[in-house]
Scaffold this active site. Structure first.
Site, short mmCIF file in Angstrom:
data_model
loop_
_atom_site.label_atom_id
_atom_site.label_comp_id
_atom_site.label_asym_id
_atom_site.label_seq_id
_atom_site.Cartn_x
_atom_site.Cartn_y
_atom_site.Cartn_z
N TYR A 168 -10.88 14.49 7.67
CA TYR A 168 -10.04 13.60 8.29
C TYR A 168 -10.13 12.26 8.04
O TYR A 168 -11.32 11.58 8.11
CB TYR A 168 -9.98 13.79 9.89
CG TYR A 168 -8.70 14.16 10.44
CD1 TYR A 168 -7.53 13.56 10.22
CD2 TYR A 168 -8.59 15.55 10.89
CE1 TYR A 168 -6.24 13.87 10.79
CE2 TYR A 168 -7.39 15.95 11.29
CZ TYR A 168 -6.12 15.20 11.30
OH TYR A 168 -4.97 15.62 11.61
N GLU A 216 -7.90 9.16 8.91
CA GLU A 216 -6.83 8.16 9.42
C GLU A 216 -7.29 6.97 8.99
O GLU A 216 -8.40 6.54 9.54
CB GLU A 216 -6.45 8.56 10.77
CG GLU A 216 -5.77 9.80 10.83
CD GLU A 216 -5.45 9.94 12.46
OE1 GLU A 216 -5.93 9.43 13.49
OE2 GLU A 216 -4.30 10.92 12.52
N ASP A 248 13.37 2.96 -6.67
CA ASP A 248 12.64 4.48 -6.58
C ASP A 248 12.44 5.07 -7.95
O ASP A 248 13.42 5.20 -8.55
CB ASP A 248 13.54 5.37 -5.72
CG ASP A 248 13.08 6.60 -5.38
OD1 ASP A 248 11.90 7.02 -6.20
OD2 ASP A 248 13.44 7.23 -4.60
N THR A 291 7.05 9.45 -7.06
CA THR A 291 6.42 10.77 -6.76
C THR A 291 5.33 10.77 -7.78
O THR A 291 5.36 9.93 -9.05
CB THR A 291 7.18 12.19 -6.85
OG1 THR A 291 7.81 11.87 -8.10
CG2 THR A 291 8.18 11.91 -5.74
N LYS A 340 6.00 14.06 -10.87
CA LYS A 340 7.15 14.58 -11.92
C LYS A 340 6.66 14.00 -13.23
O LYS A 340 5.58 14.73 -13.73
CB LYS A 340 8.37 13.62 -11.56
CG LYS A 340 8.96 14.37 -10.14
CD LYS A 340 10.02 13.62 -9.49
CE LYS A 340 10.46 14.30 -8.17
NZ LYS A 340 11.88 13.59 -7.58
N ARG A 374 1.29 16.84 -6.27
CA ARG A 374 2.45 16.75 -5.51
C ARG A 374 2.05 15.41 -4.43
O ARG A 374 1.05 15.54 -4.00
CB ARG A 374 3.12 17.67 -4.55
CG ARG A 374 3.47 19.11 -5.28
CD ARG A 374 4.12 19.97 -4.64
NE ARG A 374 5.45 19.55 -4.59
CZ ARG A 374 6.41 19.53 -5.84
NH1 ARG A 374 5.82 20.05 -7.02
NH2 ARG A 374 7.67 18.92 -5.79
C1 PLP Z 1 12.19 13.55 -6.26
C2 PLP Z 1 12.61 12.17 -5.63
C3 PLP Z 1 12.29 11.81 -4.47
C4 PLP Z 1 11.70 12.63 -3.38
O1 PLP Z 1 10.43 13.27 -3.66
P1 PLP Z 1 9.77 14.44 -2.74
O2 PLP Z 1 8.43 14.24 -3.32
O3 PLP Z 1 10.47 15.67 -3.38
O4 PLP Z 1 9.98 13.88 -1.41
C5 PLP Z 1 12.56 10.40 -4.19
N1 PLP Z 1 13.49 9.92 -4.97
C6 PLP Z 1 13.79 10.06 -5.97
C7 PLP Z 1 14.79 9.23 -6.73
C8 PLP Z 1 13.55 11.40 -6.54
O5 PLP Z 1 13.98 11.69 -7.71
#
Ligand code: PLP
Length: 418
Positions: A53, A55, A199, A225, A228, A234
């Site tokens: 933990y 936090e 994003d 993220t 990807k 993840r």
């Molecule tokens: C994949 C994605 C997310 C979300 O990611 P998660 O880990 O699945 O919550 C947010 N924004 C964009 C543009 C994405 O392609």
């Protein structure tokens, strides 16, 4: 005995994990948001850090015993700041969606106006979809891609920004195959006095590897993220200017999350180390080259590429010119039988619903990790076309399945058992 004995081991779930490993390495993984993470990243993910933990933040924790965890989180923060040239990083978001919600919580008030790309034109659920908390809590307005070129239309974005006076403009996409230039978003945000969030969930690895423009010098906040194109565990991450650092950290913890997943934070640090190696630049460039080769080979097979092609790791394929009857849903199902895994996807102004669709989305990050290059992309296009042309012929589908297995066997993902 603290845990069940060996004879009581959960063979059911471990058996299924074996089955899933087999599926992943014997088929073609073409989902644009997926990748094969390294054995080192997996080792960190499966480490004793899952027991801890923590936090709070390095040096400011609510629990004891965090000296080691502090060092690991500090390393993760330093590495990602170096990779993107950012002032400040928060590496605790559990996912991309959690990162985005923390930014909204930190920088907006419920009901504030925000501008983002429409989900059905390539945006993400967290960019204001009415079924997502972003669209429920904030007043999102959407821009759409241009009717003829299927690309972002900055005149339209500017008009909407002047009309709606958003507090924030959200740039970034989940199924858009073209480069995202940060400068025009910044110019519009400055003109209307909006914050700019970028994003880069999909393209973080391309940015890190120098294969896509880096929005960090232009944006107030960048989210992404780590699983990807960046090829980590993840998880999510937020980069900010110094001005927003405190608000963002507060919004992640205690604002929207409890204890951080320190095994994931350690795995992020390992992935950032890997992305800092010169070889990651070659990887990112090859992803893009492979996507371009695959797009060209697919158009030769009679498919139409949304926007005419790709500059990134992904493409959106319009199936209608190939076969007017064929849906994305059916394509996804029959290709899976042939060992080719991808996802159905709406094309811009799709006449079919998001559950059916007239398109599929295809990405090259996973096959590039495996070591496949342009010649293999031509084969993949051929296998896709052959399967879809013979979708009612199980013998041909089985034939393609065998060819896919042979191809994948030539490019083994993991040399040791993971
Ligand atoms: C994949 C994605 C997310 C979300 O990611 P998660 O880990 O699945 O919550 C947010 N924004 C964009 C543009 C994405 O392609």
């Amino acid at each position: 005995m603290p845990w069940p004995s060996e004879s009581q081991r959960d063979t059911e779930v471990f058996g299924l994990i074996d089955k899933e490993r087999e599926r992943q390495v014997t088929g073609l993984q073409l989902i644009a948001s997926e990748n094969f993470t390294s054995p080192d990243v997996m080792e960190a993910t499966g480490s004793v850090l899952t027991n801890k933990y923590a936090e709070g933040y390095p040096g400011k924790r609510y629990y004891g015993g965090n000296a080691v965890v502090d060092e690991i989180e500090a390393i993760a923060i330093e590495r990602i700041k170096q990779l993107f040239g950012a002032d400040h990083a928060n590496v605790q978001p559990h996912s991309g969606a959690s990162a985005n919600m923390a930014v909204y919580l930190g920088l907006l008030k419920p009901g504030d106006t925000v501008l983002g790309l429409s989900l059905d034109h390539g945006g993400h659920l967290t960019h204001g979809s009415p079924v997502n908390a972003s669209g429920i809590l904030y007043n999102f307005h959407s821009f759409r891609v241009g009717a003829t070129d299927e690309r972002l239309d900055f005149d339209q974005i500017r008009e909407l920004a002047i009309k709606h006076k958003p507090k924030m403009i959200v740039a970034g996409t989940t199924s858009y195959p073209r480069r995202l230039e940060p400068e025009p978003f910044r110019a519009i945000a400055d003109e209307v006095g909006a914050l700019m969030m970028f994003d880069i969930a999909h393209i973080a690895g391309l940015v890190a590897g120098g294969a896509h423009p880096n929005p960090v010098p232009y944006a107030d906040v960048v989210t992404f993220t780590t699983h990807k194109t960046l090829r980590g565990p993840r998880g999510g991450c937020i980069l900010t200017t110094a001005a927003h650092a405190a608000a963002i950290d507060k919004a992640v913890f205690p604002g929207s999350q409890g204890g951080p997943l320190q095994h994931a934070v350690a795995a992020k640090a390992v992935a950032f180390h890997e992305a800092l190696q010169p070889s990651f630049k070659d990887y990112a460039q090859q992803i893009v080259k492979n996507a371009a080769a695959l797009a060209e080979a697919l158009s030769k097979q009679g498919f139409r590429l949304v926007s005419g092609g790709t500059d990134t790791h992904m493409m959106v394929v319009d199936l209608q010119p190939f076969d007017a009857e064929l849906t994305g849903k059916e394509s996804q199902l029959v290709l899976d039988e042939a060992g080719i895994t991808l996802n159905k996807n709406n094309i811009p102004n799709d006449p079919r619903s998001p559950f059916v669709t007239s398109g599929v989305r295809i990405g090259t990050p996973s096959v590039t990790t495996q070591g496949m290059k342009e010649p293999e992309m031509a084969l993949i296009a051929e296998y896709v076309a052959q399967t879809l042309r013979n979708r009612n012929n199980p013998a041909v589908i089985a034939e393609v399945r065998a060819k896919v297995a042979t191809l994948c066997a030539k490019f083994p993902v993991y040399s040791k058992r993971v």
